[in-house]
Scaffold this motif. Structure first.
Motif, mmCIF file in Angstrom:
data_model
loop_
_atom_site.group_PDB
_atom_site.id
_atom_site.type_symbol
_atom_site.label_atom_id
_atom_site.label_comp_id
_atom_site.label_asym_id
_atom_site.label_seq_id
_atom_site.Cartn_x
_atom_site.Cartn_y
_atom_site.Cartn_z
ATOM 1 N N ASP A 138 0.829 -1.208 0.000
ATOM 2 C CA ASP A 138 0.000 0.000 0.000
ATOM 3 C C ASP A 138 0.865 1.261 0.000
ATOM 4 O O ASP A 138 0.515 2.260 -0.639
ATOM 5 C CB ASP A 138 -0.942 0.020 1.202
ATOM 6 C CG ASP A 138 -2.128 -0.916 1.047
ATOM 7 O OD1 ASP A 138 -2.376 -1.390 -0.078
ATOM 8 O OD2 ASP A 138 -2.797 -1.181 2.072
ATOM 9 N N GLU A 139 1.978 1.222 0.725
ATOM 10 C CA GLU A 139 2.882 2.378 0.741
ATOM 11 C C GLU A 139 3.443 2.643 -0.662
ATOM 12 O O GLU A 139 3.512 3.785 -1.112
ATOM 13 C CB GLU A 139 4.034 2.147 1.717
ATOM 14 C CG GLU A 139 3.630 2.132 3.171
ATOM 15 C CD GLU A 139 4.828 1.925 4.082
ATOM 16 O OE1 GLU A 139 5.966 2.338 3.716
ATOM 17 O OE2 GLU A 139 4.655 1.359 5.167
ATOM 18 N N VAL A 140 3.846 1.590 -1.343
ATOM 19 C CA VAL A 140 4.400 1.721 -2.684
ATOM 20 C C VAL A 140 3.327 2.181 -3.661
ATOM 21 O O VAL A 140 3.548 3.082 -4.477
ATOM 22 C CB VAL A 140 5.011 0.388 -3.168
ATOM 23 C CG1 VAL A 140 5.516 0.510 -4.594
ATOM 24 C CG2 VAL A 140 6.119 -0.054 -2.255
ATOM 25 N N PHE B 252 -1.576 4.939 -6.981
ATOM 26 C CA PHE B 252 -2.724 4.031 -6.822
ATOM 27 C C PHE B 252 -3.240 4.017 -5.387
ATOM 28 O O PHE B 252 -3.748 3.011 -4.918
ATOM 29 C CB PHE B 252 -2.331 2.592 -7.203
ATOM 30 C CG PHE B 252 -1.870 2.422 -8.615
ATOM 31 C CD1 PHE B 252 -2.567 2.984 -9.661
ATOM 32 C CD2 PHE B 252 -0.729 1.702 -8.896
ATOM 33 C CE1 PHE B 252 -2.142 2.815 -10.971
ATOM 34 C CE2 PHE B 252 -0.291 1.527 -10.206
ATOM 35 C CZ PHE B 252 -1.001 2.091 -11.236
ATOM 36 N N GLY B 253 -3.105 5.100 -4.672
ATOM 37 C CA GLY B 253 -3.526 5.168 -3.276
ATOM 38 C C GLY B 253 -5.001 5.483 -3.124
ATOM 39 O O GLY B 253 -5.779 5.424 -4.088
ATOM 40 N N PRO B 254 -5.405 5.858 -1.919
ATOM 41 C CA PRO B 254 -6.814 6.149 -1.645
ATOM 42 C C PRO B 254 -7.411 7.239 -2.535
ATOM 43 O O PRO B 254 -8.577 7.152 -2.917
ATOM 44 C CB PRO B 254 -6.810 6.583 -0.174
ATOM 45 C CG PRO B 254 -5.591 5.945 0.403
ATOM 46 C CD PRO B 254 -4.584 5.905 -0.706
ATOM 47 N N ASP B 255 -6.609 8.242 -2.906
ATOM 48 C CA ASP B 255 -7.122 9.305 -3.776
ATOM 49 C C ASP B 255 -7.474 8.755 -5.160
ATOM 50 O O ASP B 255 -8.491 9.129 -5.746
ATOM 51 C CB ASP B 255 -6.102 10.434 -3.928
ATOM 52 C CG ASP B 255 -5.882 11.196 -2.632
ATOM 53 O OD1 ASP B 255 -6.752 11.126 -1.737
ATOM 54 O OD2 ASP B 255 -4.835 11.854 -2.515
ATOM 55 N N TYR B 256 -6.644 7.857 -5.673
ATOM 56 C CA TYR B 256 -6.903 7.226 -6.965
ATOM 57 C C TYR B 256 -8.198 6.421 -6.927
ATOM 58 O O TYR B 256 -9.036 6.517 -7.834
ATOM 59 C CB TYR B 256 -5.721 6.324 -7.349
ATOM 60 C CG TYR B 256 -5.973 5.460 -8.563
ATOM 61 C CD1 TYR B 256 -5.856 5.981 -9.849
ATOM 62 C CD2 TYR B 256 -6.329 4.123 -8.419
ATOM 63 C CE1 TYR B 256 -6.085 5.188 -10.965
ATOM 64 C CE2 TYR B 256 -6.558 3.321 -9.532
ATOM 65 C CZ TYR B 256 -6.435 3.857 -10.795
ATOM 66 O OH TYR B 256 -6.667 3.073 -11.892
ATOM 67 N N ARG C 191 -11.164 8.777 -6.793
ATOM 68 C CA ARG C 191 -11.338 9.524 -8.044
ATOM 69 C C ARG C 191 -11.821 8.637 -9.192
ATOM 70 O O ARG C 191 -12.654 9.048 -9.999
ATOM 71 C CB ARG C 191 -10.011 10.187 -8.412
ATOM 72 C CG ARG C 191 -10.066 11.120 -9.593
ATOM 73 C CD ARG C 191 -8.723 11.812 -9.873
ATOM 74 N NE ARG C 191 -7.736 10.870 -10.393
ATOM 75 C CZ ARG C 191 -6.713 10.363 -9.703
ATOM 76 N NH1 ARG C 191 -6.523 10.719 -8.438
ATOM 77 N NH2 ARG C 191 -5.864 9.519 -10.258
ATOM 78 N N THR C 192 -11.338 7.392 -9.266
ATOM 79 C CA THR C 192 -11.607 6.547 -10.435
ATOM 80 C C THR C 192 -12.532 5.369 -10.162
ATOM 81 O O THR C 192 -13.001 4.727 -11.096
ATOM 82 C CB THR C 192 -10.295 5.969 -10.994
ATOM 83 O OG1 THR C 192 -9.745 5.061 -10.033
ATOM 84 C CG2 THR C 192 -9.304 7.073 -11.328
ATOM 85 N N ASN C 193 -12.749 5.056 -8.889
ATOM 86 C CA ASN C 193 -13.512 3.865 -8.494
ATOM 87 C C ASN C 193 -12.837 2.580 -9.008
ATOM 88 O O ASN C 193 -13.498 1.580 -9.261
ATOM 89 C CB ASN C 193 -14.968 3.935 -8.951
ATOM 90 C CG ASN C 193 -15.852 3.016 -8.131
ATOM 91 O OD1 ASN C 193 -15.598 2.785 -6.956
ATOM 92 N ND2 ASN C 193 -16.883 2.481 -8.754
ATOM 93 N N ASN C 194 -11.523 2.623 -9.202
ATOM 94 C CA ASN C 194 -10.709 1.468 -9.589
ATOM 95 C C ASN C 194 -9.719 1.170 -8.480
ATOM 96 O O ASN C 194 -9.432 2.028 -7.647
ATOM 97 C CB ASN C 194 -9.936 1.741 -10.881
ATOM 98 C CG ASN C 194 -10.850 1.884 -12.070
ATOM 99 O OD1 ASN C 194 -11.738 1.067 -12.279
ATOM 100 N ND2 ASN C 194 -10.636 2.924 -12.858
ATOM 101 N N ASN C 195 -9.180 -0.035 -8.490
ATOM 102 C CA ASN C 195 -8.219 -0.421 -7.474
ATOM 103 C C ASN C 195 -7.320 -1.512 -8.031
ATOM 104 O O ASN C 195 -7.557 -2.043 -9.115
ATOM 105 C CB ASN C 195 -8.957 -0.921 -6.217
ATOM 106 C CG ASN C 195 -8.127 -0.786 -4.969
ATOM 107 O OD1 ASN C 195 -6.914 -0.605 -5.018
ATOM 108 N ND2 ASN C 195 -8.785 -0.881 -3.834
ATOM 109 N N THR C 196 -6.293 -1.864 -7.297
ATOM 110 C CA THR C 196 -5.428 -2.986 -7.655
ATOM 111 C C THR C 196 -5.895 -4.217 -6.883
ATOM 112 O O THR C 196 -6.602 -4.115 -5.883
ATOM 113 C CB THR C 196 -3.965 -2.698 -7.289
ATOM 114 O OG1 THR C 196 -3.874 -2.510 -5.880
ATOM 115 C CG2 THR C 196 -3.455 -1.462 -8.010
ATOM 116 N N PHE C 197 -5.493 -5.387 -7.360
ATOM 117 C CA PHE C 197 -5.740 -6.621 -6.603
ATOM 118 C C PHE C 197 -4.659 -7.623 -6.965
ATOM 119 O O PHE C 197 -4.029 -7.528 -8.020
ATOM 120 C CB PHE C 197 -7.139 -7.194 -6.876
ATOM 121 C CG PHE C 197 -7.318 -7.747 -8.266
ATOM 122 C CD1 PHE C 197 -7.093 -9.089 -8.536
ATOM 123 C CD2 PHE C 197 -7.712 -6.918 -9.305
ATOM 124 C CE1 PHE C 197 -7.247 -9.591 -9.814
ATOM 125 C CE2 PHE C 197 -7.868 -7.412 -10.585
ATOM 126 C CZ PHE C 197 -7.644 -8.756 -10.840
#
Length: 102
Positions: free
Chosen positions: A39-41, A47-51, A54-60
């Motif tokens: 999460d830090e990286v 790709f943090g909380p703001d991303y 803003r985009t309603n996308n995330n990593t997994f």
């Protein structure tokens, strides 16, 4: 020529509820430590909380492998390295290691 170095996480503290009856870190919480370090990286990659907001996308993580080489106990402080090995427009491949801070 520069030598690549990994991102190193901030110190990762072990929480009391993560310790099993053998006084070791329960195996599921190793993944939590790696995830917190990632999460830090990801925040530095944008790709943090703001991303997410803003985009309603995330990593997994689609695949994750762990080798248990040393025990972690209550009171230990850990750090995680993070290497970005490869990437394309939809994926990235990473490698992490967990270290005792001492």
């Amino acid at each position: 020529m520069t030598t690549p170095v990994p991102f190193m996480s901030s110190p990762l503290k072990i929480e009391p509820g993560w310790i099993d009856f053998n006084n070791h870190l329960n195996m599921g919480y190793y993944t939590v430590l790696f995830d917190r370090a990632a999460d830090e990286v990801f925040a530095q990659f944008g790709f943090g909380p703001d991303y997410v907001a803003r985009t309603n996308n995330n990593t997994f993580a689609a695949e994750f492998h762990i080798r248990y080489l040393r025990e972690v106990r209550m009171g230990d402080t850990m750090r995680s390295s993070f290497w970005l090995l490869d990437h394309d427009e939809k994926r990235f491949q990473t490698f992490q290691e967990l270290y005792h801070q001492d």
